[in-house]
Write an enzyme that holds these catalytic residues in place. Structure first.
Site, short mmCIF file in Angstrom:
data_model
loop_
_atom_site.label_atom_id
_atom_site.label_comp_id
_atom_site.label_asym_id
_atom_site.label_seq_id
_atom_site.Cartn_x
_atom_site.Cartn_y
_atom_site.Cartn_z
N ASP A 192 0.84 -1.20 0.00
CA ASP A 192 0.00 0.00 0.00
C ASP A 192 0.88 1.26 0.00
O ASP A 192 0.38 2.37 -0.09
CB ASP A 192 -1.01 0.00 1.15
CG ASP A 192 -0.37 0.05 2.52
OD1 ASP A 192 0.86 -0.07 2.61
OD2 ASP A 192 -1.12 0.20 3.52
N SER A 193 2.20 1.05 0.04
CA SER A 193 3.13 2.17 -0.19
C SER A 193 2.91 2.79 -1.56
O SER A 193 3.39 3.88 -1.84
CB SER A 193 4.59 1.72 -0.04
OG SER A 193 4.84 0.56 -0.82
N ASP A 246 -1.16 -6.36 -0.36
CA ASP A 246 -1.08 -5.70 0.94
C ASP A 246 -2.47 -5.16 1.31
O ASP A 246 -3.03 -4.34 0.57
CB ASP A 246 -0.07 -4.54 0.82
CG ASP A 246 0.47 -4.09 2.15
OD1 ASP A 246 0.24 -4.77 3.16
OD2 ASP A 246 1.15 -3.03 2.16
N LYS A 302 -0.81 -9.63 2.96
CA LYS A 302 -0.05 -9.16 4.13
C LYS A 302 -0.91 -8.18 4.90
O LYS A 302 -1.65 -7.39 4.29
CB LYS A 302 1.25 -8.47 3.67
CG LYS A 302 1.99 -7.79 4.82
CD LYS A 302 3.31 -7.21 4.41
CE LYS A 302 3.24 -5.78 3.90
NZ LYS A 302 2.67 -4.82 4.86
N GLU A 328 -0.80 -5.62 8.72
CA GLU A 328 0.06 -5.06 9.75
C GLU A 328 -0.52 -5.32 11.14
O GLU A 328 -1.74 -5.22 11.32
CB GLU A 328 0.20 -3.53 9.56
CG GLU A 328 0.80 -3.13 8.23
CD GLU A 328 0.95 -1.62 8.07
OE1 GLU A 328 0.69 -0.86 9.03
OE2 GLU A 328 1.34 -1.20 6.97
N GLU A 356 9.96 -4.54 9.84
CA GLU A 356 10.40 -3.28 9.25
C GLU A 356 11.06 -2.42 10.33
O GLU A 356 10.43 -2.11 11.35
CB GLU A 356 9.19 -2.54 8.65
CG GLU A 356 9.56 -1.21 8.02
CD GLU A 356 8.43 -0.58 7.23
OE1 GLU A 356 7.37 -1.22 7.03
OE2 GLU A 356 8.61 0.58 6.80
O1 KIV Z 1 3.36 -1.00 1.60
C1 KIV Z 1 4.49 -1.46 1.62
O2 KIV Z 1 5.27 -1.37 0.67
C2 KIV Z 1 4.90 -2.13 2.83
C3 KIV Z 1 6.37 -2.20 3.05
C4 KIV Z 1 6.81 -0.94 3.69
C5 KIV Z 1 6.73 -3.36 3.83
O3 KIV Z 1 4.09 -2.54 3.61
#
Ligand code: KIV
Length: 284
Positions: free
Chosen positions: A48-49, A87, A117, A119, A186
């Site tokens: 989600d970056s 994500d 993934k 968090e 991270e």
């Molecule tokens: O969104 C993303 O790219 C991430 C990384 C910072 C691990 O979650």
């Protein structure tokens, strides 16, 4: 396209068993996925970056499921064989286990992901259990978790103090017990990452800025190539100055159009004299 066979979970665990490091990168679009496929990257995270790297937001919080699905579909088209992880964006899993399973399922059904993934640790453990029991492989994410950046007090290293470090270990063990296949750490100290890597049994550990002792490494693609103009995290290594190359190319394009040196005959298409004369006649 490369000829390699599909990366599978057993293949990833085999690498871990053999002590071979797993490679993982973020990716958000088709051409980059194509290159990562050719390079043989094991695992690709559509993070989600992308809210920051692709959409220009200041954080990951505004990213929606629709944003994630669209980008993940494009990445899958470029990389048929990498282990592809979607994500879960902000508020796609926090509200309820049902919404978590539904949104995780969208990554699998609509974007052909291999895993998702999310968090967090003990506070989201029921979400993890729910998704795992729906048959979807889950990667955990601990340490600096950008969706909670406000609560964490900014983008800073996590687990430097013993108490906070112990909490991170406890969360890792909770995630392992809930059935995750891997945990991403991270920005935690490398000694802490080593302790965790030595302790987990049924999952493997990926490091982002958390040292060399994990089972694998992750980098943000835009940081690797100088493609994110706002900042470069200290932990990121620049493997090529693609941003500089692109900027120089753009400046040259502007210069050449302005001074008339672009385009040249090889950049345009011709028409025979007969057809041209005929056209002029037709125009009267
Ligand atoms: O969104 C993303 O790219 C991430 C990384 C910072 C691990 O979650």
């Amino acid at each position: 396209m490369s000829e390699r066979s599909k990366v599978t979970l057993p293949a990833l665990f085999k690498k871990v068993e053999q002590g071979k490091p797993i490679t993982m990168l973020t990716c958000y679009d088709y051409p980059t996925a194509y290159f990562q496929e050719q390079a043989g990257v094991d695992m690709i995270l559509v993070g989600d970056s992308l809210g920051m790297t692709m959409l220009g937001y200041d954080s990951t919080l505004p990213v929606t499921m629709e944003d994630m699905i669209r980008h993940t579909q494009a990445v899958r088209r470029g990389t048929p064989s990498a282990w592809l992880i979607g994500d879960m964006p902000y508020m796609s899993y926090q509200a309820s286990t049902e919404s978590a399973i539904r949104n995780a399922g969208r990554f699998m059904a609509e974007a052909s992901c291999d895993a998702i993934k999310l968090e967090g640790g003990v506070e989201i453990i029921e979400r993890v259990r729910g998704i795992v029991s729906a048959g979807i492989p889950v990667m955990g994410h601990l340490g600096l978790t950008p969706q909670s950046v406000s609560a964490l007090g900014g983008f800073r290293v996590q687990g430097k103090g013993a108490l906070q470090a112990k909490k991170i270990i406890d969360n890792a063990l909770h995630l392992e017990e809930a059935g995750v296949f891997a945990i991403l750490f991270e920005m935690i100290p490398e000694r802490l990452c080593k302790l965790i890597t030595e302790r987990v049994r049924s999952c493997f550990v990926i490091s982002l800025g958390s040292g060399p002792h994990a089972h694998g490494q992750l980098l943000i693609y835009h940081d690797m190539f100088g493609l994110y103009p706002k900042f470069k995290p200290r932990m990121a290594k620049v493997f090529g100055e693609a941003g500089k190359v692109i900027l120089e190319g753009l400046q040259k394009y502007v210069e050449e159009v302005e001074d008339g040196s672009f385009p040249q005959p090889e950049n345009w298409f011709g028409m025979s004299d007969e057809e041209y004369d005929e056209l002029i006649k037709l125009l009267g």
